[in-house]
Write a protein that holds these residues in place. Sequence first.
Motif, PDB file in Angstrom:
ATOM      1  N   VAL A   1       0.737  -1.233   0.164  1.00  0.00           N
ATOM      2  CA  VAL A   1      -0.063   0.036   0.102  1.00  0.00           C
ATOM      3  C   VAL A   1       0.836   1.217   0.174  1.00  0.00           C
ATOM      4  O   VAL A   1       2.032   1.141   0.579  1.00  0.00           O
ATOM      5  N   LEU A   2       0.341   2.515  -0.607  1.00  0.00           N
ATOM      6  CA  LEU A   2       1.031   3.535  -0.507  1.00  0.00           C
ATOM      7  C   LEU A   2       0.840   4.267   0.812  1.00  0.00           C
ATOM      8  O   LEU A   2      -0.100   3.940   1.429  1.00  0.00           O
TER       9      LEU A   2
ATOM     10  N   PHE B   1      -4.542   2.876  -1.143  1.00  0.00           N
ATOM     11  CA  PHE B   1      -4.052   2.874  -2.478  1.00  0.00           C
ATOM     12  C   PHE B   1      -3.265   1.558  -2.509  1.00  0.00           C
ATOM     13  O   PHE B   1      -1.917   1.483  -1.856  1.00  0.00           O
TER      14      PHE B   1
ATOM     15  N   ASN C   1      -0.710  -1.353  -4.361  1.00  0.00           N
ATOM     16  CA  ASN C   1       0.216  -1.482  -5.487  1.00  0.00           C
ATOM     17  C   ASN C   1       0.829  -3.058  -5.203  1.00  0.00           C
ATOM     18  O   ASN C   1       1.630  -3.138  -4.300  1.00  0.00           O
TER      19      ASN C   1
ATOM     20  N   ALA D   1       5.848  -0.798  -4.192  1.00  0.00           N
ATOM     21  CA  ALA D   1       5.482   0.262  -5.431  1.00  0.00           C
ATOM     22  C   ALA D   1       6.579   0.383  -6.302  1.00  0.00           C
ATOM     23  O   ALA D   1       6.800   1.310  -6.745  1.00  0.00           O
TER      24      ALA D   1
ATOM     25  N   TYR E   1       5.470   9.507  -5.735  1.00  0.00           N
ATOM     26  CA  TYR E   1       4.209   8.796  -6.455  1.00  0.00           C
ATOM     27  C   TYR E   1       3.733   9.663  -7.466  1.00  0.00           C
ATOM     28  O   TYR E   1       3.377  10.640  -7.303  1.00  0.00           O
TER      29      TYR E   1
ATOM     30  N   ASP F   1       0.320   5.058  -9.698  1.00  0.00           N
ATOM     31  CA  ASP F   1       1.178   4.194  -8.812  1.00  0.00           C
ATOM     32  C   ASP F   1       0.396   3.449  -7.872  1.00  0.00           C
ATOM     33  O   ASP F   1       0.858   2.697  -6.972  1.00  0.00           O
ATOM     34  N   GLY F   2      -0.664   3.783  -7.778  1.00  0.00           N
ATOM     35  CA  GLY F   2      -1.665   2.910  -6.707  1.00  0.00           C
ATOM     36  C   GLY F   2      -3.079   2.924  -7.316  1.00  0.00           C
ATOM     37  O   GLY F   2      -3.740   3.617  -8.063  1.00  0.00           O
TER      38      GLY F   2
END
Length: 366
Positions: free
Chosen positions: A65-66, A194, A196, A201, A318, A322-323
């Motif tokens: 996760v972001l 978010f 990823n 990421a 970011y 990206d998410g």
Amino acid sequence: MPTQTPQTVSPSVHREPWGTTPAGQQVSLYTLRNKNHLTVQVSEFGAVLVSIRTPDRHGRFEDIVLGHHQLEPYLDRKTAQFFGATIGRFGNRIAHGTFSLEGQTYALACNNSPNALHGGPQGFDMVLWESAGFVQEQGVGVKLSYLSKDGEEGYPGNLQVTVTYTLTDLDELHIDYQASTDRTTVLNLTNHTFFNLSGNARRDVLNHELTIYADAFTPTDAELIPTGELLSVQGTALDFRTPHTLGARIRSEDGHLKLAGGYDHNYVLRNSGLRHAATLFEPLSGRVLETFTTEPGMQLYSGNFLDGSVTGKNGRCYQQHDGVCLETQHFPDSPNQPQFPSTVLQPETTFHSRTIYAFKQRPLNL
């Protein structure tokens, strides 16, 4: 060579100091760990889901996760970006920040000109929650509670809300919402993580394959406010009834995507009760995220407004896409759309909702 699967451990909850708010309030960070070494971190501030570490198909654990490693960026909306946030009182948009209820019109704090978004500038993601960790037979977790006072951000009623994160030994994260009010109000709680699945990421999410179990969506105008219609996904770039990568059609000439700059759409989920809403798969890592919910809708958001101005975990700036968010919810602008499922909460009732994120891996030959 595949990484050897680690031995199981005893599930645990660890609480540690994580800094202070500008008002001097102490903030704690909880780390939940299940027997399979999967870990989830949750902050008292914003009831934020800070990190989720899951294994790839070779057993390598990474964050999917972001967000940020420290508290400070979550204290500022510009850097917080709703990463992992609990959203309330009302997730998504309310047109022009107004609605009428029981003959009275309410004016909300607007933060997405000219509309109200995700509860306003001081929504639930910007307040400190009370918390208590627990270890139970069904899993380890943390229960967070907050009293939103009458008139906060313009909403009526004293609203008592709890969000409970439970990590099970089946590698599932359960998010349970409960709320009650002393005055008729509107409510739409969700989580804005978010995801990823590449791990840390290392790539954008455009190669992620997505399936959504929905046949219709709620189209919007140029301000991303629903028109009130329910349209079939058939023949549109929003049709994920069979798996497609997020990047396959995101630059298409589909008018709905051009309005939003990518995916930022509410899907009308099939059936009712707790059911499968979506499956997200990242082919290179083998990670799979399955989403289940009791909510009638799910907002697919492809990180369109990420622009490189926020530096997150591991020094990564970011960028757009990206998410990806899978926000289980009621429909946007429901207080102004009487044909949508109701978001009205009465004093004599209690709101309950559950969302489950299940983490799996898919081998190379599947």
